[in-house]
Scaffold this motif. Sequence first.
Motif, PDB file in Angstrom:
ATOM      1  N   LEU A  43       0.830  -1.209   0.000  1.00  5.75           N
ATOM      2  CA  LEU A  43       0.000   0.000   0.000  1.00  5.75           C
ATOM      3  C   LEU A  43       0.865   1.259   0.000  1.00  5.75           C
ATOM      4  N   TYR A  44       1.926   1.225   0.791  1.00  4.80           N
ATOM      5  CA  TYR A  44       2.877   2.337   0.857  1.00  4.80           C
ATOM      6  C   TYR A  44       3.476   2.604  -0.530  1.00  4.80           C
ATOM      7  N   GLU A  45       3.869   1.545  -1.221  1.00  4.45           N
ATOM      8  CA  GLU A  45       4.442   1.705  -2.558  1.00  4.45           C
ATOM      9  C   GLU A  45       3.397   2.190  -3.559  1.00  4.45           C
ATOM     10  N   GLN A  46       2.180   1.670  -3.452  1.00  2.00           N
ATOM     11  CA  GLN A  46       1.112   2.064  -4.376  1.00  2.00           C
ATOM     12  C   GLN A  46       0.781   3.541  -4.251  1.00  2.00           C
ATOM     13  N   GLU A  47       0.967   4.093  -3.061  1.00  2.00           N
ATOM     14  CA  GLU A  47       0.668   5.516  -2.845  1.00  2.00           C
ATOM     15  C   GLU A  47       1.882   6.401  -3.073  1.00  2.00           C
ATOM     16  N   GLY A  48       2.912   5.851  -3.703  1.00  3.14           N
ATOM     17  CA  GLY A  48       4.071   6.659  -4.063  1.00  3.14           C
ATOM     18  C   GLY A  48       5.103   6.809  -2.968  1.00  3.14           C
ATOM     19  N   CYS A  49       5.161   5.875  -2.049  1.00  2.24           N
ATOM     20  CA  CYS A  49       6.148   5.885  -0.953  1.00  2.24           C
ATOM     21  C   CYS A  49       6.089   7.176  -0.147  1.00  2.24           C
ATOM     22  N   CYS A  50       4.884   7.649   0.070  1.00  4.46           N
ATOM     23  CA  CYS A  50       4.663   8.879   0.841  1.00  4.46           C
ATOM     24  C   CYS A  50       4.663   8.556   2.332  1.00  4.46           C
ATOM     25  N   HIS A  51       5.576   9.174   3.052  1.00  2.32           N
ATOM     26  CA  HIS A  51       5.700   8.922   4.484  1.00  2.32           C
ATOM     27  C   HIS A  51       4.567   9.586   5.268  1.00  2.32           C
ATOM     28  N   GLY A  52       4.319   9.073   6.464  1.00  5.28           N
ATOM     29  CA  GLY A  52       3.335   9.672   7.347  1.00  5.28           C
ATOM     30  C   GLY A  52       1.984   8.985   7.362  1.00  5.28           C
ATOM     31  N   HIS A  53       1.838   7.932   6.589  1.00  5.63           N
ATOM     32  CA  HIS A  53       0.560   7.223   6.523  1.00  5.63           C
ATOM     33  C   HIS A  53       0.695   5.772   6.978  1.00  5.63           C
ATOM     34  N   ASP A  54       1.716   5.511   7.782  1.00  6.10           N
ATOM     35  CA  ASP A  54       1.999   4.135   8.175  1.00  6.10           C
ATOM     36  C   ASP A  54       0.860   3.485   8.927  1.00  6.10           C
ATOM     37  N   LEU A  55       0.207   4.213   9.810  1.00  5.17           N
ATOM     38  CA  LEU A  55      -0.917   3.638  10.556  1.00  5.17           C
ATOM     39  C   LEU A  55      -2.089   3.340   9.622  1.00  5.17           C
ATOM     40  N   ASP A  56      -2.355   4.252   8.712  1.00  5.85           N
ATOM     41  CA  ASP A  56      -3.425   4.018   7.733  1.00  5.85           C
ATOM     42  C   ASP A  56      -3.140   2.778   6.892  1.00  5.85           C
ATOM     43  N   HIS A  57      -1.891   2.654   6.450  1.00  2.97           N
ATOM     44  CA  HIS A  57      -1.509   1.493   5.647  1.00  2.97           C
ATOM     45  C   HIS A  57      -1.624   0.212   6.464  1.00  2.97           C
ATOM     46  N   TRP A  58      -1.179   0.266   7.715  1.00  6.62           N
ATOM     47  CA  TRP A  58      -1.233  -0.946   8.560  1.00  6.62           C
ATOM     48  C   TRP A  58      -2.685  -1.368   8.791  1.00  6.62           C
ATOM     49  N   LEU A  59      -3.553  -0.415   9.125  1.00  3.04           N
ATOM     50  CA  LEU A  59      -4.951  -0.753   9.418  1.00  3.04           C
ATOM     51  C   LEU A  59      -5.660  -1.284   8.175  1.00  3.04           C
ATOM     52  N   LYS A  60      -5.400  -0.676   7.023  1.00  5.08           N
ATOM     53  CA  LYS A  60      -6.001  -1.160   5.774  1.00  5.08           C
ATOM     54  C   LYS A  60      -5.459  -2.551   5.440  1.00  5.08           C
ATOM     55  N   ALA A  61      -4.159  -2.752   5.621  1.00  2.79           N
ATOM     56  CA  ALA A  61      -3.560  -4.053   5.357  1.00  2.79           C
ATOM     57  C   ALA A  61      -4.123  -5.111   6.297  1.00  2.79           C
ATOM     58  N   GLU A  62      -4.286  -4.752   7.549  1.00  8.87           N
ATOM     59  CA  GLU A  62      -4.870  -5.677   8.526  1.00  8.87           C
ATOM     60  C   GLU A  62      -6.273  -6.093   8.101  1.00  8.87           C
ATOM     61  N   GLN A  63      -7.054  -5.130   7.671  1.00  8.32           N
ATOM     62  CA  GLN A  63      -8.408  -5.408   7.200  1.00  8.32           C
ATOM     63  C   GLN A  63      -8.373  -6.314   5.978  1.00  8.32           C
ATOM     64  N   ASP A  64      -7.489  -6.027   5.037  1.00 10.91           N
ATOM     65  CA  ASP A  64      -7.380  -6.830   3.817  1.00 10.91           C
ATOM     66  C   ASP A  64      -6.986  -8.266   4.133  1.00 10.91           C
ATOM     67  N   VAL A  65      -5.968  -8.438   4.966  1.00 12.50           N
ATOM     68  CA  VAL A  65      -5.455  -9.779   5.277  1.00 12.50           C
ATOM     69  C   VAL A  65      -6.472 -10.580   6.068  1.00 12.50           C
ATOM     70  N   LEU A  66      -7.076  -9.950   7.061  1.00 12.91           N
ATOM     71  CA  LEU A  66      -8.047 -10.687   7.889  1.00 12.91           C
ATOM     72  C   LEU A  66      -9.299 -11.054   7.108  1.00 12.91           C
ATOM     73  N   SER A  67      -9.735 -10.187   6.203  1.00 15.74           N
ATOM     74  CA  SER A  67     -10.930 -10.497   5.419  1.00 15.74           C
ATOM     75  C   SER A  67     -10.643 -11.588   4.383  1.00 15.74           C
ATOM     76  N   SER A  68      -9.405 -11.671   3.924  1.00 15.40           N
ATOM     77  CA  SER A  68      -9.069 -12.726   2.954  1.00 15.40           C
ATOM     78  C   SER A  68      -8.876 -14.078   3.620  1.00 15.40           C
ATOM     79  N   ASN A  69      -8.695 -14.099   4.950  1.00 12.98           N
ATOM     80  CA  ASN A  69      -8.509 -15.353   5.685  1.00 12.98           C
ATOM     81  C   ASN A  69      -9.812 -15.941   6.204  1.00 12.98           C
ATOM     82  N   LEU A  70     -10.905 -15.253   6.000  1.00 13.98           N
ATOM     83  CA  LEU A  70     -12.184 -15.757   6.524  1.00 13.98           C
ATOM     84  C   LEU A  70     -12.764 -16.827   5.672  1.00 13.98           C
TER      85      LEU A  70
END
Length: 70
Positions: A43-70
Amino acid sequence: MAKQQLLKKNRGNDEVPDPTQGSQDVPGVDDLQVCIAHRAYELYEQEGCCHGHDLDHWLKAEQDVLSSNL
Protein backbone atom coordinates in the motif's frame (compact mmCIF):
# COMPACT_ATOMS: atom_id res chain seq x y z
CA MET A 1 19.99 -0.30 48.78
CA ALA A 2 16.93 0.02 51.02
CA LYS A 3 14.79 0.78 47.99
CA GLN A 4 15.84 -2.48 46.29
CA GLN A 5 15.00 -4.46 49.42
CA LEU A 6 11.62 -2.75 49.65
CA LEU A 7 10.86 -3.56 46.01
CA LYS A 8 11.84 -7.18 46.51
CA LYS A 9 9.70 -7.40 49.64
CA ASN A 10 6.60 -5.95 47.93
CA ARG A 11 7.05 -8.02 44.82
CA GLY A 12 6.60 -11.36 46.51
CA ASN A 13 6.83 -14.52 44.43
CA ASP A 14 4.94 -13.19 41.42
CA GLU A 15 6.52 -14.30 38.18
CA VAL A 16 7.08 -11.65 35.57
CA PRO A 17 5.93 -12.87 32.15
CA ASP A 18 8.53 -12.98 29.42
CA PRO A 19 7.39 -10.58 26.66
CA THR A 20 9.18 -12.62 24.01
CA GLN A 21 6.98 -15.63 24.75
CA GLY A 22 3.66 -13.90 24.01
CA SER A 23 3.35 -14.61 20.32
CA GLN A 24 4.46 -18.23 20.71
CA ASP A 25 1.35 -19.10 22.69
CA VAL A 26 -0.88 -18.45 19.68
CA PRO A 27 0.13 -20.31 16.52
CA GLY A 28 0.28 -18.22 13.38
CA VAL A 29 0.50 -14.80 15.02
CA ASP A 30 3.96 -14.14 13.61
CA ASP A 31 2.83 -15.26 10.15
CA LEU A 32 -0.19 -12.98 10.34
CA GLN A 33 1.95 -10.00 11.30
CA VAL A 34 4.33 -10.71 8.43
CA CYS A 35 1.42 -10.87 5.97
CA ILE A 36 0.03 -7.59 7.28
CA ALA A 37 3.45 -5.94 7.08
CA HIS A 38 3.90 -7.06 3.47
CA ARG A 39 0.46 -5.79 2.52
CA ALA A 40 1.08 -2.48 4.30
CA TYR A 41 4.32 -2.06 2.36
CA GLU A 42 2.49 -2.74 -0.89
CA LEU A 43 0.00 0.00 0.00
CA TYR A 44 2.88 2.34 0.86
CA GLU A 45 4.44 1.71 -2.56
CA GLN A 46 1.11 2.06 -4.38
CA GLU A 47 0.67 5.52 -2.85
CA GLY A 48 4.07 6.66 -4.06
CA CYS A 49 6.15 5.89 -0.95
CA CYS A 50 4.66 8.88 0.84
CA HIS A 51 5.70 8.92 4.48
CA GLY A 52 3.34 9.67 7.35
CA HIS A 53 0.56 7.22 6.52
CA ASP A 54 2.00 4.14 8.18
CA LEU A 55 -0.92 3.64 10.56
CA ASP A 56 -3.43 4.02 7.73
CA HIS A 57 -1.51 1.49 5.65
CA TRP A 58 -1.23 -0.95 8.56
CA LEU A 59 -4.95 -0.75 9.42
CA LYS A 60 -6.00 -1.16 5.77
CA ALA A 61 -3.56 -4.05 5.36
CA GLU A 62 -4.87 -5.68 8.53
CA GLN A 63 -8.41 -5.41 7.20
CA ASP A 64 -7.38 -6.83 3.82
CA VAL A 65 -5.45 -9.78 5.28
CA LEU A 66 -8.05 -10.69 7.89
CA SER A 67 -10.93 -10.50 5.42
CA SER A 68 -9.07 -12.73 2.95
CA ASN A 69 -8.51 -15.35 5.68
CA LEU A 70 -12.18 -15.76 6.52
